[in-house]
Design a protein around this motif. Sequence first.
Motif, mmCIF file in Angstrom:
data_model
loop_
_atom_site.group_PDB
_atom_site.id
_atom_site.type_symbol
_atom_site.label_atom_id
_atom_site.label_comp_id
_atom_site.label_asym_id
_atom_site.label_seq_id
_atom_site.Cartn_x
_atom_site.Cartn_y
_atom_site.Cartn_z
ATOM 1 N N LEU A 31 0.776 -1.217 0.047
ATOM 2 C CA LEU A 31 -0.105 -0.027 -0.097
ATOM 3 C C LEU A 31 0.835 1.271 0.117
ATOM 4 C CD1 LEU A 31 -2.767 -1.157 2.696
ATOM 5 C CD2 LEU A 31 -2.577 -1.533 0.096
ATOM 6 N N ALA A 32 0.013 2.395 -0.282
ATOM 7 C CA ALA A 32 0.953 3.666 -0.439
ATOM 8 C C ALA A 32 1.843 3.980 0.705
ATOM 9 C CB ALA A 32 -0.149 4.675 -0.884
ATOM 10 N N ASP A 33 1.144 3.741 2.011
ATOM 11 C CA ASP A 33 1.954 4.203 3.167
ATOM 12 C C ASP A 33 2.648 3.276 3.812
ATOM 13 O OD1 ASP A 33 0.230 2.049 3.818
ATOM 14 O OD2 ASP A 33 -0.931 3.174 5.586
ATOM 15 N N GLY A 34 3.203 2.392 2.993
ATOM 16 C CA GLY A 34 4.195 1.297 3.296
ATOM 17 C C GLY A 34 3.581 0.076 3.863
ATOM 18 N N ALA A 35 2.297 -0.001 4.393
ATOM 19 C CA ALA A 35 1.799 -1.240 4.674
ATOM 20 C C ALA A 35 1.659 -2.403 3.703
ATOM 21 C CB ALA A 35 0.464 -1.136 5.280
ATOM 22 N N THR A 36 1.742 -3.786 4.227
ATOM 23 C CA THR A 36 1.594 -4.691 3.171
ATOM 24 C C THR A 36 0.674 -5.429 3.644
ATOM 25 O OG1 THR A 36 3.995 -4.777 2.593
ATOM 26 C CG2 THR A 36 2.976 -6.738 2.295
ATOM 27 N N VAL A 37 -0.224 -6.293 2.757
ATOM 28 C CA VAL A 37 -1.253 -6.992 3.369
ATOM 29 C C VAL A 37 -1.140 -8.258 2.530
ATOM 30 C CG1 VAL A 37 -3.792 -7.379 3.006
ATOM 31 C CG2 VAL A 37 -3.003 -5.022 3.559
ATOM 32 N N HIS A 38 -0.900 -9.385 3.252
ATOM 33 C CA HIS A 38 -1.022 -10.856 2.470
ATOM 34 C C HIS A 38 -2.147 -11.251 2.522
ATOM 35 C CE1 HIS A 38 -0.233 -15.282 2.685
ATOM 36 N NE2 HIS A 38 0.764 -14.865 1.819
ATOM 37 N N CYS A 39 -2.607 -11.701 1.573
ATOM 38 C CA CYS A 39 -3.974 -12.361 1.183
ATOM 39 C C CYS A 39 -3.966 -13.683 0.440
ATOM 40 C CB CYS A 39 -5.003 -11.614 0.579
ATOM 41 S SG CYS A 39 -6.604 -11.960 0.548
ATOM 42 N N TRP A 40 -4.678 -14.660 0.469
ATOM 43 C CA TRP A 40 -5.007 -15.701 -0.308
ATOM 44 C C TRP A 40 -6.060 -15.627 -1.038
ATOM 45 C CZ3 TRP A 40 -1.863 -20.054 -0.353
ATOM 46 C CH2 TRP A 40 -0.981 -20.321 0.571
ATOM 47 N N LEU A 86 -3.039 -7.057 9.638
ATOM 48 C CA LEU A 86 -1.863 -6.356 9.966
ATOM 49 C C LEU A 86 -1.162 -6.964 11.276
ATOM 50 C CD1 LEU A 86 -2.723 -2.751 9.048
ATOM 51 C CD2 LEU A 86 -1.736 -4.643 7.577
ATOM 52 N N PHE A 87 -0.019 -7.229 11.157
ATOM 53 C CA PHE A 87 0.636 -7.766 12.274
ATOM 54 C C PHE A 87 0.445 -9.373 12.641
ATOM 55 C CE2 PHE A 87 0.171 -3.177 13.295
ATOM 56 C CZ PHE A 87 1.842 -2.770 12.711
ATOM 57 N N PHE A 88 -0.218 -9.835 11.684
ATOM 58 C CA PHE A 88 -0.463 -11.485 11.654
ATOM 59 C C PHE A 88 0.022 -12.045 10.339
ATOM 60 C CE2 PHE A 88 -3.612 -9.393 14.400
ATOM 61 C CZ PHE A 88 -3.760 -10.385 15.522
ATOM 62 N N GLY A 89 0.626 -12.901 10.499
ATOM 63 C CA GLY A 89 1.384 -13.633 9.390
ATOM 64 C C GLY A 89 2.291 -12.646 8.574
ATOM 65 N N ALA A 90 2.118 -12.504 7.152
ATOM 66 C CA ALA A 90 2.957 -11.777 6.415
ATOM 67 C C ALA A 90 2.468 -10.398 6.359
ATOM 68 C CB ALA A 90 3.212 -12.428 5.067
ATOM 69 N N SER A 91 1.437 -9.952 6.876
ATOM 70 C CA SER A 91 0.855 -8.617 6.632
ATOM 71 C C SER A 91 1.673 -7.716 7.718
ATOM 72 C CB SER A 91 -0.592 -8.470 6.816
ATOM 73 O OG SER A 91 -1.192 -9.346 5.990
ATOM 74 N N LYS A 92 1.813 -6.595 7.452
ATOM 75 C CA LYS A 92 2.476 -5.596 8.422
ATOM 76 C C LYS A 92 2.345 -4.171 8.201
ATOM 77 C CE LYS A 92 6.767 -6.020 6.046
ATOM 78 N NZ LYS A 92 8.196 -6.332 5.957
ATOM 79 N N ALA A 93 2.758 -3.230 9.088
ATOM 80 C CA ALA A 93 2.358 -1.861 8.835
ATOM 81 C C ALA A 93 3.684 -1.170 9.280
ATOM 82 C CB ALA A 93 0.984 -1.238 9.229
ATOM 83 N N LEU A 94 3.902 0.023 8.866
ATOM 84 C CA LEU A 94 4.854 0.676 9.289
ATOM 85 C C LEU A 94 4.547 1.871 10.381
ATOM 86 C CD1 LEU A 94 7.004 1.249 6.110
ATOM 87 C CD2 LEU A 94 7.363 -0.530 7.620
ATOM 88 N N GLY A 95 3.198 2.608 9.901
ATOM 89 C CA GLY A 95 2.615 3.694 10.964
ATOM 90 C C GLY A 95 2.163 3.288 12.157
ATOM 91 N N PRO A 96 1.678 4.225 13.031
ATOM 92 C CA PRO A 96 1.529 3.980 14.419
ATOM 93 C C PRO A 96 0.045 3.657 14.436
ATOM 94 C CG PRO A 96 1.654 6.399 14.036
ATOM 95 C CD PRO A 96 1.849 5.585 12.701
ATOM 96 N N ASP A 97 -0.828 3.688 13.453
ATOM 97 C CA ASP A 97 -2.104 3.568 13.836
ATOM 98 C C ASP A 97 -2.605 2.091 13.943
ATOM 99 O OD1 ASP A 97 -4.945 3.628 13.526
ATOM 100 O OD2 ASP A 97 -5.005 4.846 11.631
ATOM 101 N N ARG A 98 -3.322 1.722 14.997
ATOM 102 C CA ARG A 98 -3.414 0.447 15.620
ATOM 103 C C ARG A 98 -5.258 0.148 15.446
ATOM 104 N NH1 ARG A 98 0.926 0.158 14.149
ATOM 105 N NH2 ARG A 98 2.657 -0.079 15.398
ATOM 106 N N SER A 99 -5.947 1.129 14.873
ATOM 107 C CA SER A 99 -7.513 1.094 15.073
ATOM 108 C C SER A 99 -7.935 0.068 13.939
ATOM 109 C CB SER A 99 -7.920 2.253 14.894
ATOM 110 O OG SER A 99 -7.793 2.683 13.447
ATOM 111 N N GLU A 100 -9.155 -0.529 14.426
ATOM 112 C CA GLU A 100 -9.930 -1.379 13.305
ATOM 113 C C GLU A 100 -10.106 -0.690 12.271
ATOM 114 O OE1 GLU A 100 -12.839 -0.977 16.619
ATOM 115 O OE2 GLU A 100 -10.940 -0.622 16.630
ATOM 116 N N SER A 101 -10.400 0.658 12.305
ATOM 117 C CA SER A 101 -10.626 1.432 11.024
ATOM 118 C C SER A 101 -9.378 1.247 10.157
ATOM 119 C CB SER A 101 -10.931 2.841 11.555
ATOM 120 O OG SER A 101 -12.115 2.979 12.298
#
Length: 347
Positions: A31-40, A86-101
């Motif tokens: 994603l543009a903000d540096g996050a990565t979403v792994h999906c089957w 995010l933060f499970f498996g191969a999905s991750k994020a660089l920013g500080p936002d931890r909300s479900e939104s």
Amino acid sequence: MPRCLSFTVARDRCYRRAFLSAGLRPSSTALADGATVHCWVPARPDPSRPPLLLLHGFGATAIWQWSAYLRPLLRAGFDLYVPDLLFFGASKALGPDRSESYQASCIAAAMEAAGVRRFGLMGVSYGGFVAYRMAAMYPAAVERVVLCCAGVCLEERDLASGLFVVSDMGEAIEILLPQRPEKLRQLVRLSFVRPPPVMPSCFLWDYIQVMCTNYVREKTELIHALINDRKLSDLPMITQPTLIIWGEQDQIFPLELGYRLKRHLGDNARLVVISNAGHAVNLEKSKELCRHIIAFFLDSPLKNHNGQMCCGMRWKIFYNFAGLTLRRLASKFQGVPKKAWITSVDV
């Protein structure tokens, strides 16, 4: 325990092979903000099959919680999308936002990148929090919602009021993010009505080392963001038809939260309570839960990702049922003279 001898690693590989053999492939979306979403995602997406997005809970990765659902849901006619949050498996994020939104926005971006514009949605436990936010934030994309043991109606004051088995955030985090075998045993016993009678420490340590030591700080922050200052009055309404499913003996998110959510959504939602099941109802009663999922999403014509109606799904279910009935009928009359069939059926 060396990873080459790890039971948990071996189990993880089995789940991965199950996803591959079911016709899904792993995909990563940056994603543009540096996050990565792994999906089957489907290896061969079919425009005639409605997409169904499955969101896992806090306990493990996507493949650990959804492997039992692949075959039944695929046979029912769905194209499945199964991401790691995010933060499970191969999905991750660089920013500080931890909300479900933020989780919801990242998953929605991954679905858009996959070319899926409209889909059904199901979330279990923490995944239900994310699913609820997705339904609220993207009503044009989310068509119907299933929320399983998702305590989205909880309030921070519920901890102190005695609604939960724990009364403070620190104790909840120790259970939900177990770092010692005794805490993992406690989590299993709280989650299952019939937990395994024997849980050897060596296997628990192995599971903790493989599944529970990554992103501990980030997952701790996810829990804090979920509960801190949470009020029911701040929870938005969702307009999609919603099925709420709850384990009757849930000790993580008590059934009262299911009734509370039903009252919040009113006639737009239906609550199903599954007996002899706890918070891990998706693991304890996977077949029963799967039947509810299929019946709910097939209750009205679903649309594929191009917005077109999928009319063939009910007929697929009918033909499967009819074929099963005829096979049973044939086995009943095996060896019976044909002239006696009519009399036997009439009786």
